[in-house]
Write an enzyme that holds these catalytic residues in place. Structure first.
Site, mmCIF file in Angstrom:
data_model
loop_
_atom_site.group_PDB
_atom_site.id
_atom_site.type_symbol
_atom_site.label_atom_id
_atom_site.label_comp_id
_atom_site.label_asym_id
_atom_site.label_seq_id
_atom_site.Cartn_x
_atom_site.Cartn_y
_atom_site.Cartn_z
ATOM 1 N N ASP A 252 0.838 -1.194 0.000
ATOM 2 C CA ASP A 252 0.000 0.000 0.000
ATOM 3 C C ASP A 252 0.874 1.246 0.000
ATOM 4 O O ASP A 252 1.584 1.518 0.971
ATOM 5 C CB ASP A 252 -0.900 -0.026 1.245
ATOM 6 N N ASP B 206 -2.180 6.478 -5.681
ATOM 7 C CA ASP B 206 -2.467 5.513 -4.614
ATOM 8 C C ASP B 206 -2.620 4.122 -5.214
ATOM 9 O O ASP B 206 -3.383 3.928 -6.162
ATOM 10 C CB ASP B 206 -3.739 5.928 -3.878
#
Length: 487
Positions: A160, A363
Site C-alpha cells: 500500500d 495511490d
C-alpha cells in the site's frame, strides 16, 4: 519464496477466433464514423484503441505475462487480491460482486478524504502527534509474497503506497481474522527482537505512553477506514524480499489482536513516504526508489522491485515531479495533474479545474481515479462524444455514470485517454485503464469517478496505472510512467 504455478500466455488475450480478428481489422481500417485513427498530439500519439471485447473480462486462470520485471535481485511478483492468483481464490472462495468492489473503493476514498480533512484542521498544531502507529486508510488491492524471520517464513501481504506501517499476524493470537497461511511465530525466528518502550523507534512510531506495558515492550495500534484494525508489539526481524535480497532489522508490527476484511492475506507492507515504510527502510540497502507494474487484468501477474535500478527501470518513462502536499502529510505521494486528452485532443477545461484544495495523490489501494467535478465532467463529455452512438448505453452503478452494453460485439473502438502533468509529462493509459467491466460485457464503464466537491483530495487509482511501469524515484523527488511495463 513460495512460487505459484501459472499458465504462460502464448497469444494476445481475447484474440480467440477468426471472427474476432476480422472485427478488429475492420475497426482499425474504418475510422470514418468515430474520427481518424493514428498519430495524434503528445505521448505515443495514439488516438484510438481497438480492443477485443472478451479481453475486458478477466480469465479464470492465473496467467504469467511474458513481460519480465527489471533485472533486480529485489523483484517480487504482484498479484491482485480478487483474481485467480489470489490465495483466497485458490481456496475456492468466489470473487466479490461489483457492489462489494465499489463499496470497498468508496470506503477507502472516504477514509482518505477524512484523513486529509483531519490534517487540514490540525495543520500547525503539535497536539496531533499520534499515539497510534500509522493512520487510517483502508486496505489495498494487490499483494506480494515475502519471507520473514530466520529461517524465513513465507507470507502473503498486501502492499500500500498510502500507508507507512507494515504488520503481520503473530502467535499467540486469540482474536485474529482467518488468513491463508499459518500465523508467524516469533519464537521460531532467531533474528526476531521486540522494540522496547525506551527505544527511539517506539517514541516515533509506536505508543507514546508505555504505562500499560507490563513487560516493557512497545505497543502499536493501526485502525483503518473500513473498521479493520491490528494491535500488537512493535518488533524487528529480517525481511526476505527474494532468496537473494533481504532487509535485516526490518521494523514491523507483530499483531496479536486483529480484525477486518483483509482477504486472508497475512498482513500488510506500507510503501508510503514516511520513515517507517518498507520503501524507506530498504533505501539504505538498495537505494531510494522502487517501481511496480500492475497488470492489465486481475488474472495476470505484475512486479514490485526496490532500489536505484528500480528508479531507472523504464527507459521510455515520462517523469513528473512530486509536489508538496497541502496538509503536511508524510505518507502520500502528491502529483500535479493539469489536464486530460481524449482521442488525442485536450478536454475543454482550464488546468485550474484539475487543482483541488487538498491536492492529488497517486495511490495503489484506490481502484478508480477521482477527479474534481468540473474536470471529470469535461472528461466524461469528451469520452461520450468520441464513443458516439455505435454502442448502446447501459445502467451505471454509482459512482459511475457512463457505461455501455457491448454484448454482441467482437471488438470495441475505445478513444485513448492521456494524463497531462504540470511539468510536461504526458502519460497514455492502457485501454484496461479506460474502460472497465466486471463479470459481463453488457456493463463496461468509463473507469473514472467525480469527487463530491472541488475541495476533496484527488486520487490517481490503480486501474489507471495498469500495465505502466510506475517508477518512484524518491531520491530525485519524481515519479515516472513507462508504457508496456507488463502485459
Amino acid at each position: 519464496m513460495a512460487s505459484r504455478q501459472v499458465r504462460r500466455r502464448s497469444r494476445p488475450r481475447g484474440c480467440c477466433s477468426l471472427a474476432a480478428l476480422l472485427a478488429l481489422a475492420a475497426l482499425a481500417s474504418s475510422p470514418g464514423r468515430l474520427g481518424a485513427a493514428g498519430a495524434g498530439e503528445g505521448g505515443s500519439g495514439v488516438k484510438w484503441h481497438v480492443v477485443s471485447v472478451s479481453s475486458l473480462l478477466p480469465s479464470e486462470v492465473c496467467t504469467a505475462t511474458e513481460a519480465a520485471a527489471p533485472i533486480n535481485p529485489s523483484a517480487l511478483s504482484v498479484v491482485h487480491r480478487h483474481g485467480p492468483c489470489s490465495p483466497r481464490r485458490s481456496r475456492g472462495d468466489p470473487p466479490p460482486s461489483y457492489a462489494e468492489i465499489l463499496g470497498r473503493d468508496r470506503e477507502r476514498v472516504a477514509s482518505i478524504h477524512r484523513k486529509a480533512g483531519r490534517a487540514a484542521a490540525s495543520k500547525g498544531s503539535n497536539a496531533t502527534l499520534r499515539a497510534r502507529w500509522g493512520k487510517p486508510l483502508g486496505t489495498s488491492n494487490y499483494f506480494i509474497s515475502v519471507g520473514l524471520g530466520t529461517p524465513a517464513r513465507d507470507l502473503r501481504v498486501e502492499f500500500d503506497t498510502g500507508s507507512d506501517q507494515s504488520w503481520v499476524q503473530c502467535k499467540p493470537c486469540g482474536d485474529c481474522y482467518e488468513q491463508h497461511d499459518p500465523l508467524f511465530d516469533p519464537e521460531g525466528s532467531s533474528t526476531y527482537a521486540v522494540v522496547s518502550c525506551g527505544a527511539r523507534e517506539c517514541r516515533e512510531f509506536g505508543s507514546r505512553n508505555c504505562s500499560s506495558s507490563s513487560d516493557g515492550q512497545c505497543r502499536y495500534e493501526v485502525s483503518y477506514g473500513d473498521q479493520s484494525r491490528t494491535v500488537g508489539d512493535l518488533a524487528r526481524d529480517t525481511l526476505a524480499l527474494t532468496p537473494t535480497a533481504a532487509v535485516p532489522g526490518f521494523m514491523f508490527g507483530c499483531g496479536h489482536r486483529d480484525a477486518g476484511v483483509f482477504g486472508e492475506v497475512d498482513g500488510l507492507v506500507g510503501l508510503g513516504r514516511g520513515k517507517a515504510s518498507l520503501a524507506s527502510q530498504a533505501a539504505a540497502r538498495y537505494g531510494a526508489g522502487f517501481s511496480y507494474c500492475l497488470p492489465s487484468s486481475p488474472s495476470t501477474v505484475g512486479y514490485l522491485t526496490f532500489g536505484g535500478a528500480a528508479a531507472s527501470a523504464s527507459a521510455n518513462a515520462q517523469f513528473t515531479a512530486l509536489v508538496a502536499g497541502q496538509h503536511d502529510d508524510a505518507s502520500f505521494y502528491y502529483l500535479n495533474l493539469t489536464g486530460v486528452k481524449v482521442a488525442g485532443r485536450a478536454v475543454r477545461v482550464p488546468p485550474a479545474a484539475f487543482a483541488t484544495a487538498a491536492g492529488m495523490i497517486i495511490d495503489s489501494g484506490t481502484a478508480f481515479s477521482r477527479l474534481p467535478p468540473r474536470a471529470y465532467a469535461a472528461l466524461r463529455s469528451s469520452f461520450r462524444r468520441a464513443m458516439g452512438r455505435r454502442y448502446r448505453r447501459a445502467p451505471a452503478p454509482a459512482p459511475f455514470d457512463t457505461c455501455y452494453d457491448l454484448a454482441g460485439h467482437e471488438a470495441v473502438r475505445v478513444p485513448s485517454v492521456a494524463l497531462l502533468f504540470g511539468d510536461g509529462a504526458t502519460v497514455d493509459l492502457d485501454p484496461s485503464g479506460v474502460l472497465y467491466a466486471w463479470d459481463s460485457v453488457s456493463q463496461a464503464c468509463l473507469a473514472f469517478a467525480p469527487n463530491p466537491d472541488a475541495a476533496s483530495l484527488g486520487v490517481l487509482g490503480n486501474v489507471q496505472q495498469r500495465t505502466l511501469a510506475v517508477v518512484y524515484d524518491v531520491g530525485n523527488q519524481k515519479i515516472g510512467f513507462g508504457a508496456k511495463g507488463c502485459a
